[in-house]
Design a protein around this motif. Structure first.
Motif, PDB file in Angstrom:
ATOM      1  N   THR A   3      -2.567  -9.477 -16.670  1.00 36.14           N
ATOM      2  CA  THR A   3      -2.388 -10.746 -15.981  1.00 36.14           C
ATOM      3  C   THR A   3      -1.330 -11.525 -16.747  1.00 36.14           C
ATOM      4  O   THR A   3      -0.793 -11.059 -17.728  1.00 36.14           O
ATOM      5  CB  THR A   3      -3.694 -11.544 -15.987  1.00 36.14           C
ATOM      6  N   THR A   5      -0.207 -15.512 -18.305  1.00 35.72           N
ATOM      7  CA  THR A   5      -0.693 -16.870 -18.524  1.00 35.72           C
ATOM      8  C   THR A   5      -0.133 -17.796 -17.447  1.00 35.72           C
ATOM      9  O   THR A   5      -0.542 -18.935 -17.333  1.00 35.72           O
ATOM     10  CB  THR A   5      -0.291 -17.394 -19.910  1.00 35.72           C
ATOM     11  N   ALA A  87       3.332 -19.295 -29.510  1.00 33.58           N
ATOM     12  CA  ALA A  87       3.248 -19.192 -28.049  1.00 33.58           C
ATOM     13  C   ALA A  87       3.916 -20.388 -27.351  1.00 33.58           C
ATOM     14  O   ALA A  87       5.055 -20.727 -27.667  1.00 33.58           O
ATOM     15  CB  ALA A  87       1.800 -19.009 -27.620  1.00 33.58           C
ATOM     16  N   ARG A  91       7.565 -22.148 -27.948  1.00 35.34           N
ATOM     17  CA  ARG A  91       8.603 -22.161 -26.915  1.00 35.34           C
ATOM     18  C   ARG A  91       9.018 -23.583 -26.573  1.00 35.34           C
ATOM     19  O   ARG A  91      10.196 -23.849 -26.321  1.00 35.34           O
ATOM     20  CB  ARG A  91       8.112 -21.415 -25.664  1.00 35.34           C
TER      21      ARG A  91
ATOM     22  N   THR B  11      -6.904  -6.965 -21.747  1.00 42.09           N
ATOM     23  CA  THR B  11      -5.560  -6.867 -21.202  1.00 42.09           C
ATOM     24  C   THR B  11      -4.673  -6.197 -22.245  1.00 42.09           C
ATOM     25  O   THR B  11      -4.549  -6.686 -23.365  1.00 42.09           O
ATOM     26  CB  THR B  11      -5.000  -8.260 -20.887  1.00 42.09           C
ATOM     27  N   ILE B  12      -4.120  -5.058 -21.861  1.00 43.60           N
ATOM     28  CA  ILE B  12      -3.215  -4.351 -22.773  1.00 43.60           C
ATOM     29  C   ILE B  12      -1.829  -4.379 -22.156  1.00 43.60           C
ATOM     30  O   ILE B  12      -1.666  -4.031 -20.979  1.00 43.60           O
ATOM     31  CB  ILE B  12      -3.673  -2.892 -22.996  1.00 43.60           C
ATOM     32  N   ALA B  14       1.689  -3.568 -20.763  1.00 42.88           N
ATOM     33  CA  ALA B  14       2.153  -2.317 -20.156  1.00 42.88           C
ATOM     34  C   ALA B  14       3.052  -1.549 -21.126  1.00 42.88           C
ATOM     35  O   ALA B  14       3.838  -2.144 -21.854  1.00 42.88           O
ATOM     36  CB  ALA B  14       2.907  -2.624 -18.864  1.00 42.88           C
ATOM     37  N   LEU B 251       2.726 -11.312 -28.539  1.00 39.05           N
ATOM     38  CA  LEU B 251       1.432 -11.996 -28.641  1.00 39.05           C
ATOM     39  C   LEU B 251       1.590 -13.404 -29.228  1.00 39.05           C
ATOM     40  O   LEU B 251       0.882 -14.323 -28.852  1.00 39.05           O
ATOM     41  CB  LEU B 251       0.456 -11.178 -29.479  1.00 39.05           C
ATOM     42  N   PHE B 252       2.558 -13.562 -30.123  1.00 39.40           N
ATOM     43  CA  PHE B 252       2.704 -14.873 -30.748  1.00 39.40           C
ATOM     44  C   PHE B 252       3.725 -15.781 -30.055  1.00 39.40           C
ATOM     45  O   PHE B 252       3.849 -16.942 -30.407  1.00 39.40           O
ATOM     46  CB  PHE B 252       3.052 -14.735 -32.235  1.00 39.40           C
ATOM     47  N   THR B 253       4.494 -15.229 -29.113  1.00 40.47           N
ATOM     48  CA  THR B 253       5.440 -16.107 -28.411  1.00 40.47           C
ATOM     49  C   THR B 253       5.078 -16.273 -26.940  1.00 40.47           C
ATOM     50  O   THR B 253       5.314 -17.329 -26.368  1.00 40.47           O
ATOM     51  CB  THR B 253       6.889 -15.567 -28.473  1.00 40.47           C
ATOM     52  N   ASN B 254       4.487 -15.239 -26.357  1.00 34.89           N
ATOM     53  CA  ASN B 254       4.207 -15.304 -24.918  1.00 34.89           C
ATOM     54  C   ASN B 254       3.026 -14.414 -24.557  1.00 34.89           C
ATOM     55  O   ASN B 254       3.182 -13.425 -23.854  1.00 34.89           O
ATOM     56  CB  ASN B 254       5.473 -14.852 -24.168  1.00 34.89           C
ATOM     57  N   PRO B 255       1.844 -14.767 -25.044  1.00 32.62           N
ATOM     58  CA  PRO B 255       0.687 -13.904 -24.802  1.00 32.62           C
ATOM     59  C   PRO B 255       0.368 -13.797 -23.315  1.00 32.62           C
ATOM     60  O   PRO B 255       0.698 -14.690 -22.532  1.00 32.62           O
ATOM     61  CB  PRO B 255      -0.445 -14.598 -25.559  1.00 32.62           C
ATOM     62  N   LEU B 256      -0.260 -12.687 -22.951  1.00 24.00           N
ATOM     63  CA  LEU B 256      -0.578 -12.474 -21.541  1.00 24.00           C
ATOM     64  C   LEU B 256      -1.802 -13.268 -21.113  1.00 24.00           C
ATOM     65  O   LEU B 256      -1.914 -13.655 -19.956  1.00 24.00           O
ATOM     66  CB  LEU B 256      -0.827 -10.981 -21.286  1.00 24.00           C
ATOM     67  N   ARG B 257      -2.724 -13.458 -22.034  1.00 25.99           N
ATOM     68  CA  ARG B 257      -3.983 -14.082 -21.655  1.00 25.99           C
ATOM     69  C   ARG B 257      -4.105 -15.502 -22.185  1.00 25.99           C
ATOM     70  O   ARG B 257      -3.720 -15.805 -23.307  1.00 25.99           O
ATOM     71  CB  ARG B 257      -5.143 -13.225 -22.190  1.00 25.99           C
ATOM     72  N   ARG B 258      -4.662 -16.333 -21.352  1.00 25.52           N
ATOM     73  CA  ARG B 258      -4.827 -17.733 -21.723  1.00 25.52           C
ATOM     74  C   ARG B 258      -5.738 -17.901 -22.948  1.00 25.52           C
ATOM     75  O   ARG B 258      -5.521 -18.774 -23.780  1.00 25.52           O
ATOM     76  CB  ARG B 258      -5.413 -18.498 -20.543  1.00 25.52           C
ATOM     77  N   GLU B 261      -3.598 -17.389 -25.872  1.00 28.89           N
ATOM     78  CA  GLU B 261      -2.733 -18.572 -26.008  1.00 28.89           C
ATOM     79  C   GLU B 261      -3.498 -19.709 -26.690  1.00 28.89           C
ATOM     80  O   GLU B 261      -3.006 -20.343 -27.624  1.00 28.89           O
ATOM     81  CB  GLU B 261      -2.267 -18.997 -24.610  1.00 28.89           C
ATOM     82  N   ASP B 262      -4.710 -19.956 -26.206  1.00 34.54           N
ATOM     83  CA  ASP B 262      -5.515 -21.032 -26.789  1.00 34.54           C
ATOM     84  C   ASP B 262      -5.770 -20.781 -28.270  1.00 34.54           C
ATOM     85  O   ASP B 262      -5.705 -21.690 -29.082  1.00 34.54           O
ATOM     86  CB  ASP B 262      -6.864 -21.156 -26.054  1.00 34.54           C
TER      87      ASP B 262
END
Lengths: 242, 269
Positions: A3, A5, A87, A91, B11-12, B14, B251-258, B261-262
């Motif tokens: 998914t 964010t 994150a 940014r 979530t892994i 791709a 993971l540290f700049t644009n993680p997939l999961r909120r 991110e939190d």
């Protein structure tokens, strides 16, 4: 499938102070953008109304813009050093640091246009057509600037993409104006100095469009986490976020 | 069983491990202590010759996960483990792999330096002796392990001195050398810099970067900056559930999961 964010969410940090620091930076960038918008609006009015009195605040406003750039830049450096953001926070700080340079230079371009407009006052009684074309170009540039700042304020990637696409229209209008000015120079060689001034003003407006496009590309990076510069991605996408 | 108030699937990213070999893999690994479930069906791949950071809040199950990977948990009263820990196709939990063999192939370094009350030399030689190596065969692997952790030059002239005479940073490197001497395929490190000052931590991180090309390292840490600095991959675990596995940069700049991110931005999750 992973998914996403999806969009940046600026909910509260555990450290309330940190949330405030980021919010403060965001607010100051928007305030600085507001000053630059004003600078551009004044320049365009001097150009269309021919009233130099409108431009008296331009230098003072430029000082405030420059001071804001330095202050925000320093705050961002502090945040990087002290908070080591990650994150979306990282940014945001990086986006702001990049935006500052472009916003400040848009201010410089606006001041240049204002100076040129002052110089043109009373010079030519037959400049209605190029002035109108410049005003139209200027109005596009203003819309783009407002759109870019709104896109940042609302983290609105649709709007950012829309502004990026509008840059092509500015480029087209710039080329039309260029043709008009060239024709006028051929027709009335005595007026070449004035037309060249108009050309510089047109060039400045076209550059403002480019910088607004940059601003929106940074916003897309902030929202999506992907660098879309030099990819053609933003321009080619029909809908945002799909 | 408590239901989490977030999406508990993993979530892994791709194509994350497309180009790397996998040293160790867990399949639906769950852990209970008495009635309490600590880990929930963890499917984690540990890439060979890379550093995988396991990050997550205190009590999220980082240490419990690591301890499952070399069967340290099974000695705890009331412990029950379900699922598989696969190393070269063999399930370390179930197969007839003797526990000492598991721990030779999957080494562990603990938060606090834990030298044995022996000499520097004997600390490193300890595991090798258990494997049946004789004194004459010990010198070379001991020196190799001490060199690998950049301790050799500091202790070569006092190998018989007690290990306790070393600084905490040196003791931790000694603990790593002790594990390395057995040439593990996977090295588990549970907060290895927890007891070290910032400078020693940086030396340790530098060492990890080098060791990460020698064996697979799983680094459990709540020091996010450390994870960001040294790891190739990062796995975020929360409430005993694996939430996201990604390359460290993403993971540290644009993680997939909120949820990730939190956590990495220090927000209320």
């Amino acid at each position: 499938m992973p998914t996403s964010t999806e969009h940046v969410h600026l909910s509260a940090h555990i450290s309330r102070q940190f949330s405030q620091e980021l919010e403060d930076v965001r607010r100051k960038v928007l305030a600085m953008g507001g000053l630059v918008e004003e600078q551009l609006a004044v320049a365009l009015r001097v150009l269309t109304d021919g009233d130099a009195r409108l431009g008296v605040e331009v230098t003072a406003r430029e000082d405030r813009i420059n001071a804001a750039e330095i202050e925000i830049d320093s705050q961002c450096t502090q945040i990087l050093a002290r908070r080591q953001p990650a994150a979306s926070d990282l940014r945001l700080v990086l986006t702001v640091m990049k935006m500052l340079g472009d916003i400040e230079r848009i201010g410089d371009e606006a001041k240049r246009i204002e100076r040129i407009a002052e110089g043109l006052i009373g010079e030519d009684s037959h400049g209605e057509e190029p002035t109108a074309a410049l005003a139209a170009l200027g109005s596009h540039a203003r819309d783009m600037l407002r759109g870019a700042l709104d896109a940042f304020a609302r983290l609105d990637e649709r709007l950012a993409l829309d502004v990026i696409r509008r840059d092509r229209r500015i480029d087209a209008r710039y080329r039309e104006l260029l043709a008009l000015l060239t024709a006028r120079m051929r027709a009335v060689p005595d007026a070449i100095p004035e037309e060249l001034e108009r050309l510089w003003a047109a060039r400045a407006l076209e550059r403002i469009g480019d910088r607004c496009k940059n601003l929106c590309e940074y916003v897309l990076y902030l929202v999506r986490g992907k660098d879309v510069r030099h990819t053609g991605l933003a321009r080619n996408e029909d809908t945002a976020g799909e | 069983m408590a239901t989490p108030d977030f999406d508990s699937t993993t979530t892994i990213a791709a194509q994350l491990f497309d180009d790397v070999a996998i040293a160790l893999r867990t399949r639906s690994l769950s852990l209970w202590f008495e009635q309490r479930q600590i880990l929930h069906a963890i499917d984690l791949a540990v890439p060979a010759e890379r550093i995988l950071a396991v990050i997550g809040p205190s009590g999220s199950g980082k240490t419990s996960l690591l301890r499952c990977l070399n069967r340290l948990n099974e000695e705890v009263h009331g412990c029950r483990i379900d699922g598989e820990v696969l190393l070269e196709g063999a399930d370390l939990l179930r197969a007839a792999v003797p526990v000492h063999e598991v721990r030779r192939r999957v080494g562990m370094v603990f938060p606090k330096p834990d030298p044995f009350p022996l000499s520097i030399y004997e600390n490193v030689a300890y595991g090798l002796r258990l494997l049946g190596l004789r004194r004459a065969a010990l010198d070379a692997p001991v020196e190799d392990a001490l060199r690998a952790v950049a301790l050799w030059d500091e202790v070569a002239d006092r190998l018989d001195a007690p290990a306790f005479a070393l600084t905490p940073g040196q003791q931790q490197r000694l603990a790593i050398a002790r594990a390395l001497a057995l040439q593990p395929q996977v090295l588990l490190m549970d907060e290895p810099a927890a007891a070290l000052d910032p400078q020693s931590s940086l030396h340790l991180e530098d060492l990890l970067r080098r060791l990460g090309r020698r064996c697979a390292i799983v680094l459990a840490t709540h020091n996010l900056q450390q994870a960001a600095r040294v790891a190739d991959y990062a796995a975020f675990i929360s409430d005993g559930r694996l939430i996201e596995v990604n390359d460290t940069d993403t993971l540290f700049t644009n993680p997939l999961r909120r949820e990730t991110e939190d956590y990495v931005t220090g927000r209320y999750g």
